[in-house]
Write a protein that holds these residues in place. Sequence first.
Motif, PDB file in Angstrom:
ATOM      1  N   LEU A 176       0.842  -1.209   0.000  1.00  0.00           N
ATOM      2  CA  LEU A 176       0.000   0.000   0.000  1.00  0.00           C
ATOM      3  C   LEU A 176       0.873   1.253   0.000  1.00  0.00           C
ATOM      4  O   LEU A 176       0.585   2.236  -0.701  1.00  0.00           O
ATOM      5  CB  LEU A 176      -0.925   0.006   1.222  1.00  0.00           C
ATOM      6  CG  LEU A 176      -2.042  -1.034   1.248  1.00  0.00           C
ATOM      7  CD1 LEU A 176      -2.867  -0.890   2.530  1.00  0.00           C
ATOM      8  CD2 LEU A 176      -2.951  -0.888   0.028  1.00  0.00           C
ATOM      9  N   THR A 177       1.941   1.229   0.790  1.00  0.00           N
ATOM     10  CA  THR A 177       2.858   2.375   0.826  1.00  0.00           C
ATOM     11  C   THR A 177       3.522   2.570  -0.532  1.00  0.00           C
ATOM     12  O   THR A 177       3.672   3.702  -1.009  1.00  0.00           O
ATOM     13  CB  THR A 177       3.927   2.157   1.909  1.00  0.00           C
ATOM     14  OG1 THR A 177       3.299   1.875   3.156  1.00  0.00           O
ATOM     15  CG2 THR A 177       4.798   3.401   2.065  1.00  0.00           C
ATOM     16  N   ALA A 178       3.888   1.457  -1.179  1.00  0.00           N
ATOM     17  CA  ALA A 178       4.567   1.533  -2.476  1.00  0.00           C
ATOM     18  C   ALA A 178       3.681   2.167  -3.540  1.00  0.00           C
ATOM     19  O   ALA A 178       4.106   3.070  -4.267  1.00  0.00           O
ATOM     20  CB  ALA A 178       5.002   0.129  -2.906  1.00  0.00           C
ATOM     21  N   ILE A 179       2.429   1.731  -3.641  1.00  0.00           N
ATOM     22  CA  ILE A 179       1.566   2.277  -4.699  1.00  0.00           C
ATOM     23  C   ILE A 179       1.132   3.701  -4.362  1.00  0.00           C
ATOM     24  O   ILE A 179       0.896   4.505  -5.262  1.00  0.00           O
ATOM     25  CB  ILE A 179       0.341   1.375  -4.962  1.00  0.00           C
ATOM     26  CG1 ILE A 179      -0.513   1.215  -3.713  1.00  0.00           C
ATOM     27  CG2 ILE A 179       0.771   0.034  -5.484  1.00  0.00           C
ATOM     28  CD1 ILE A 179      -1.811   0.454  -3.988  1.00  0.00           C
ATOM     29  N   THR A 180       1.054   4.038  -3.070  1.00  0.00           N
ATOM     30  CA  THR A 180       0.737   5.426  -2.700  1.00  0.00           C
ATOM     31  C   THR A 180       1.851   6.361  -3.153  1.00  0.00           C
ATOM     32  O   THR A 180       1.597   7.440  -3.709  1.00  0.00           O
ATOM     33  CB  THR A 180       0.541   5.541  -1.178  1.00  0.00           C
ATOM     34  OG1 THR A 180      -0.570   4.728  -0.793  1.00  0.00           O
ATOM     35  CG2 THR A 180       0.270   6.976  -0.771  1.00  0.00           C
ATOM     36  N   ILE A 181       3.079   5.957  -2.929  1.00  0.00           N
ATOM     37  CA  ILE A 181       4.219   6.775  -3.365  1.00  0.00           C
ATOM     38  C   ILE A 181       4.223   6.916  -4.888  1.00  0.00           C
ATOM     39  O   ILE A 181       4.517   7.995  -5.422  1.00  0.00           O
ATOM     40  CB  ILE A 181       5.526   6.160  -2.852  1.00  0.00           C
ATOM     41  CG1 ILE A 181       5.643   6.386  -1.343  1.00  0.00           C
ATOM     42  CG2 ILE A 181       6.743   6.737  -3.570  1.00  0.00           C
ATOM     43  CD1 ILE A 181       6.838   5.746  -0.705  1.00  0.00           C
ATOM     44  N   ALA A 182       3.853   5.847  -5.588  1.00  0.00           N
ATOM     45  CA  ALA A 182       3.860   5.895  -7.051  1.00  0.00           C
ATOM     46  C   ALA A 182       2.877   6.932  -7.582  1.00  0.00           C
ATOM     47  O   ALA A 182       3.225   7.744  -8.441  1.00  0.00           O
ATOM     48  CB  ALA A 182       3.530   4.510  -7.606  1.00  0.00           C
ATOM     49  N   VAL A 183       1.654   6.925  -7.068  1.00  0.00           N
ATOM     50  CA  VAL A 183       0.660   7.858  -7.616  1.00  0.00           C
ATOM     51  C   VAL A 183       0.830   9.271  -7.070  1.00  0.00           C
ATOM     52  O   VAL A 183       0.393  10.238  -7.680  1.00  0.00           O
ATOM     53  CB  VAL A 183      -0.779   7.374  -7.352  1.00  0.00           C
ATOM     54  CG1 VAL A 183      -1.034   6.057  -8.020  1.00  0.00           C
ATOM     55  CG2 VAL A 183      -1.084   7.301  -5.871  1.00  0.00           C
ATOM     56  N   ALA A 184       1.476   9.406  -5.900  1.00  0.00           N
ATOM     57  CA  ALA A 184       1.669  10.732  -5.315  1.00  0.00           C
ATOM     58  C   ALA A 184       2.845  11.472  -5.942  1.00  0.00           C
ATOM     59  O   ALA A 184       3.031  12.658  -5.678  1.00  0.00           O
ATOM     60  CB  ALA A 184       1.882  10.614  -3.813  1.00  0.00           C
TER      61      ALA A 184
END
Length: 266
Positions: A176-184
């Motif tokens: 979840l942290t990984a994909i949040t960083i990607a879209v942010a």
Amino acid sequence: MLDDFLLRALLAGLGVAAMAGPLGCFVVWRRMAYFGDSLAHNALLGVALGLLLGIDPTLGVAFASISLALLLVMLQRQKLLASDTLLGILAHSGLALGLVVLSFMRDVRVDLFAYLFGDLLAVRPLDIVYIFGVAALVLLTLWLTWRRLILITLHEELAAAEGLPVLRLRLTLILLTAITIAVAMKVVGVLLITSLLIIPAAAARRLATTPEQMAGGATLLAALAVVAGLAGSYQFDTPSGPSVVVAAALLFVMAMIGGSFRRSAA
């Protein structure tokens, strides 16, 4: 009436704030700030891969971040090196490899400043779709696993003794942290997204008495930071990503002062 680009920037920023608030609480509780920085450094490799393969750089960053997260979990299970050593190796190797790959793409002009520090005012409608889709996924997953994630955060060994799937839950949080960083990345950039995860959550911690209050407070403060940072960027013609982080830092100072007064009055 807001201009279209300003409305898109506001929607994108609020979408990121919605998932960064509660997720940032776990980053603070579990002391995962260095992990967030490592993902952010590795994101530049994802940008390079995205451009090399001719796909959206956001998808490239998501692929690189998820790959790093899975590789980290696998290496942690081997217990050959300490976690901070592994993170240091993977983060700087990913950053260096990304820069090397970009250097070979001489016919591709890359605005590194926008990727590293964000360009909220250049958000496209497709970016908003990505952000709100991922935000819905992150919030739904956190809602379904909230209590179990709290338990493994408090005491992993005890949670394992109670029969909870600790490894699967830890992997869920990391992904979840990984994909949040990607879209942010589009909003505050790969080098500043960890700040948006950490600062609102740390500020809310000074004012909250329960995990749920802290998650709600972090979301509210992250949204306020986006609105204030965007307004400051528009008014003073400053970079949007850093302006959001500066606004979050000011809110943190205010929360520190408010928390001190609250404790003195108690």
